[in-house]
Design a protein around this motif. Structure first.
Motif, PDB file in Angstrom:
ATOM      1  N   GLY A 196      70.221  64.532  42.481  1.00  0.00           N
ATOM      2  CA  GLY A 196      68.950  63.575  42.849  1.00  0.00           C
ATOM      3  C   GLY A 196      68.444  63.143  41.622  1.00  0.00           C
ATOM      4  O   GLY A 196      68.640  63.607  40.252  1.00  0.00           O
ATOM      5  N   LEU A 197      67.595  62.060  41.782  1.00  0.00           N
ATOM      6  CA  LEU A 197      66.814  61.356  40.767  1.00  0.00           C
ATOM      7  C   LEU A 197      65.301  61.346  41.157  1.00  0.00           C
ATOM      8  O   LEU A 197      65.131  61.224  42.476  1.00  0.00           O
ATOM      9  CB  LEU A 197      67.243  59.993  40.624  1.00  0.00           C
ATOM     10  N   TRP A 198      64.402  61.460  40.229  1.00  0.00           N
ATOM     11  CA  TRP A 198      63.081  61.115  40.235  1.00  0.00           C
ATOM     12  C   TRP A 198      62.879  59.949  39.714  1.00  0.00           C
ATOM     13  O   TRP A 198      63.339  59.570  38.822  1.00  0.00           O
ATOM     14  CB  TRP A 198      62.164  62.343  39.537  1.00  0.00           C
ATOM     15  N   ILE A 199      62.028  58.879  40.425  1.00  0.00           N
ATOM     16  CA  ILE A 199      61.873  57.669  39.840  1.00  0.00           C
ATOM     17  C   ILE A 199      60.260  57.174  40.041  1.00  0.00           C
ATOM     18  O   ILE A 199      59.835  57.794  41.088  1.00  0.00           O
ATOM     19  CB  ILE A 199      62.489  56.634  40.726  1.00  0.00           C
ATOM     20  N   HIS A 259      61.947  60.195  45.272  1.00  0.00           N
ATOM     21  CA  HIS A 259      63.126  60.914  44.970  1.00  0.00           C
ATOM     22  C   HIS A 259      64.505  60.257  45.678  1.00  0.00           C
ATOM     23  O   HIS A 259      63.986  59.875  46.888  1.00  0.00           O
ATOM     24  CB  HIS A 259      63.018  62.455  45.648  1.00  0.00           C
ATOM     25  N   TRP A 260      65.442  60.130  45.040  1.00  0.00           N
ATOM     26  CA  TRP A 260      66.625  59.650  45.545  1.00  0.00           C
ATOM     27  C   TRP A 260      67.739  60.569  45.423  1.00  0.00           C
ATOM     28  O   TRP A 260      67.873  61.358  44.487  1.00  0.00           O
ATOM     29  CB  TRP A 260      67.232  58.525  44.685  1.00  0.00           C
ATOM     30  N   GLN A 261      68.680  60.782  46.633  1.00  0.00           N
ATOM     31  CA  GLN A 261      69.549  61.730  46.595  1.00  0.00           C
ATOM     32  C   GLN A 261      70.765  61.073  47.671  1.00  0.00           C
ATOM     33  O   GLN A 261      70.364  61.051  48.879  1.00  0.00           O
ATOM     34  CB  GLN A 261      69.303  63.001  46.890  1.00  0.00           C
ATOM     35  N   GLN A 262      71.803  60.901  47.167  1.00  0.00           N
ATOM     36  CA  GLN A 262      72.916  60.777  47.953  1.00  0.00           C
ATOM     37  C   GLN A 262      72.495  59.433  49.256  1.00  0.00           C
ATOM     38  O   GLN A 262      73.073  59.746  50.227  1.00  0.00           O
ATOM     39  CB  GLN A 262      73.643  61.801  48.731  1.00  0.00           C
ATOM     40  N   GLY A 263      71.777  58.533  48.731  1.00  0.00           N
ATOM     41  CA  GLY A 263      71.507  57.569  49.422  1.00  0.00           C
ATOM     42  C   GLY A 263      70.272  57.509  50.255  1.00  0.00           C
ATOM     43  O   GLY A 263      69.647  56.529  50.933  1.00  0.00           O
TER      44      GLY A 263
END
Length: 296
Positions: free
Chosen positions: A129-132, A141-145
């Protein structure tokens, strides 16, 4: 070290303290808005001419570059992240977050759940995932859509405005806000580091050094640092560093901390303080908004 110099292009600062301007296609390096270095020493460069992958070679009298891959339609980058899978994530100024693979593109936009169109920073979460951050849009937070945005009081946030973002080697998440630095443990617990009532400016960028010290810049100039045991030191006054804003941090292969300011790059040399490189050493004018250590 490869600092980008905004409208002044690219420069290489070698371990001997010499400044080399990077020569190559002027369309790829005349103005640089973000950079990322691959494990093999290649350089991703983003600017008004798009996103380019550069091969950089230091010769006897110059540092030369050539374009290895080009994505001319990616013109509005404000932040870059190279993840462990070799993908390039692009935070944009108004078009959300994009992902670039060798021959494909993906995009995360407001309609996908981002709180704002502008992405200020993007950071891997240690997994998939990503922190934005998006300025005053909270922490996303983004993870797999799946996109989820956190706002106060989540993560110890006092407001939705975030100026700094870092993840340390222990997996803890650090955030820079006005006068304070919230830190979130993987266990879910949070801790606050308060810079005091006199500090009401934003805090960022944040950078973890090899010894575990978390460094933080403040928008009005003074540095802060948090030692591995959790002791906050602020303001940090070190010989050789002036009181103007620090725009960027990095660390070289020898473990020396570097800071980028307007028209200068300074290396921390232990107890002797900072050794400063500026216009007299051929460092171009302009804010060093990002620096990255290149292998070798």
């Amino acid at each position: 070290l490869l600092p980008h110099l905004g409208r002044r292009g690219l420069a290489l600062l070698d371990s001997g303290g010499k400044v080399w301007r990077v020569r190559g296609d002027p369309d790829t390096a005349e103005q640089v808005d973000a950079i990322a270095v691959t494990p093999h020493g290649q350089l991703w460069v983003a600017g008004p001419r798009g996103l380019n992958l550069l091969e950089v070679e230091r010769r006897e009298t110059e540092v030369a570059s050539r374009v290895a891959a080009s994505f001319p339609d990616q013109r509005d980058a404000s932040a870059l992240l190279l993840d462990r899978g070799g993908r390039v994530w692009i935070g944009t100024d108004g078009s959300g977050l994009r992902q670039v693979r060798p021959l494909t593109f993906a995009r995360i936009r407001q309609q996908d759940g981002l709180p704002r169109r502008t992405v200020h920073s993007v950071l891997g979460d240690g997994g998939k995932g990503l922190w934005i951050t998006s300025g005053c849009g909270g922490l996303t937070h983004w993870q797999q859509g799946v996109v989820r945005t956190f706002r106060p009081p989540a993560f110890g946030l006092a407001s939705a405005c975030i100026d700094g973002l870092a993840r340390d080697r222990a997996g803890r998440l650090w955030l820079g806000q006005r006068g304070r630095i919230p830190m979130w443990e993987r266990s879910g617990e949070s801790r606050q580091f308060d810079l005091g009532s006199r500090q009401n400016d934003g805090v960022g960028p944040l950078f973890e050094a090899r010894d575990g010290t978390m460094w933080a810049a403040t928008l009005n100039g003074p540095l802060a640092r948090i030692r591995p045991g959790g002791r906050l030191e602020y303001p940090v006054r070190i010989a050789g560093l002036d009181s103007t804003r620090v725009w960027s941090f990095t660390e070289d292969e020898d473990g020396h901390l570097w800071v980028g300011q307007v028209g200068s790059a300074s290396q921390l040399r232990g107890d002797s303080g900072f050794q400063r490189l500026d216009a007299r050493d051929s460092v171009p004018s302009g804010a060093l908004r990002a620096m990255a250590a290149r292998p070798g």
